[in-house]
Write an enzyme that holds these catalytic residues in place. Structure first.
Site, PDB file in Angstrom:
ATOM      1  N   GLN A  78      55.416  86.252 161.562  1.00 26.34           N
ATOM      2  CA  GLN A  78      54.307  85.475 162.094  1.00 26.34           C
ATOM      3  C   GLN A  78      54.497  85.171 163.584  1.00 26.34           C
ATOM      4  O   GLN A  78      53.536  85.167 164.354  1.00 26.34           O
ATOM      5  CB  GLN A  78      54.171  84.159 161.308  1.00 26.34           C
ATOM      6  CG  GLN A  78      52.984  83.304 161.696  1.00 26.34           C
ATOM      7  CD  GLN A  78      51.653  83.992 161.456  1.00 26.34           C
ATOM      8  OE1 GLN A  78      51.532  84.780 160.509  1.00 26.34           O
ATOM      9  NE2 GLN A  78      50.666  83.720 162.304  1.00 26.34           N
ATOM     10  N   GLU A  79      55.743  84.933 163.988  1.00 20.53           N
ATOM     11  CA  GLU A  79      56.008  84.535 165.367  1.00 20.53           C
ATOM     12  C   GLU A  79      55.908  85.702 166.348  1.00 20.53           C
ATOM     13  O   GLU A  79      55.276  85.577 167.406  1.00 20.53           O
ATOM     14  CB  GLU A  79      57.409  83.901 165.463  1.00 20.53           C
ATOM     15  CG  GLU A  79      57.542  82.535 164.814  1.00 20.53           C
ATOM     16  CD  GLU A  79      56.884  81.437 165.636  1.00 20.53           C
ATOM     17  OE1 GLU A  79      56.400  81.717 166.750  1.00 20.53           O
ATOM     18  OE2 GLU A  79      56.852  80.286 165.154  1.00 20.53           O
TER      19      GLU A  79
END
Length: 207
Positions: free
Chosen positions: A110-111
């Protein structure tokens, strides 16, 4: 008081009633015997009753949603996600900070989508998108080094889980928006980015 004791009391009472001139001392003796038997019965009932701690509360708190299962179980769970170039580093961080492998992978996905050179507009950098100040506090000297970044990000994630009693939603919200905002709003902050961040990661990790 059992049946036999009750029979004896009734017989004594009958003898006193049969006497045309009952003395007050006879009544007094009978009353004392009744009181003694009643007291003994109460003591027996109290001794048979279950002992409870007055300091204990009968309230049973509801489990927090999206909380991690017991850590000793998550350590034994094998990763079910796809292989990456950083699996060995992720497993090292998972073992060191007692975290599920898939949780770390989900955060990295996600990052930065596994881009070790990723830099956000806010200045967050590396695989787990650490801010420079946070990275320094975590002991990360080279924020773009995959091992340092993963260990630093995992350490921070572990700190947030400890702070919020292993509630994964609050820990992720704190990782994204900072623990100050989680404390300020008493839960996931009303930021669309943070809410989507928590939803996406938990939907993957808890699926």
């Amino acid at each position: 008081m059992n049946v036999e004791q009750l029979k004896i009391m009734l017989q004594l009472q009958a003898l006193q009633n049969f006497n045309n001139s009952p003395s007050s001392s006879g009544n007094s003796i009978f009353q004392e015997m009744m009181n003694d038997l009643f007291a003994n019965s109460q003591e027996k009932l109290l001794s048979d009753a279950p002992v409870t701690n007055s300091n204990e509360s009968s309230f049973t708190p509801l489990p927090m949603t999206a909380s991690l299962p017991p850590i000793q179980l998550t350590k034994l769970a094998q990763s079910t996600s796809e292989k990456t170039n950083y699996d060995e580093l992720i497993e090292e961080a998972a073992n060191k900070y007692n975290l599920p492998v898939d949780l770390i992978k989900s955060v990295i996905k996600q990052e930065s989508n596994f881009n070790a050179n990723a830099v956000s507009s806010a200045g967050a950098s590396g695989l787990m998108q650490l801010m420079p100040g946070t990275a320094k506090h975590l002991g990360v000297s080279n924020i773009f080094d995959p091992r340092e970044n993963i260990l630093g990000g995992s350490k921070y994630l572990r700190q947030m889980l400890d702070k919020y009693n292993n509630n994964i939603e609050l820990a992720l919200a704190a990782y994204n928006a900072g623990p100050g905002n989680v404390d300020k709003y008493g839960g996931i902050p009303p930021f669309k980015e943070t809410q989507n961040y928590v939803k996406k990661i938990t939907s993957k990790f808890l699926a």
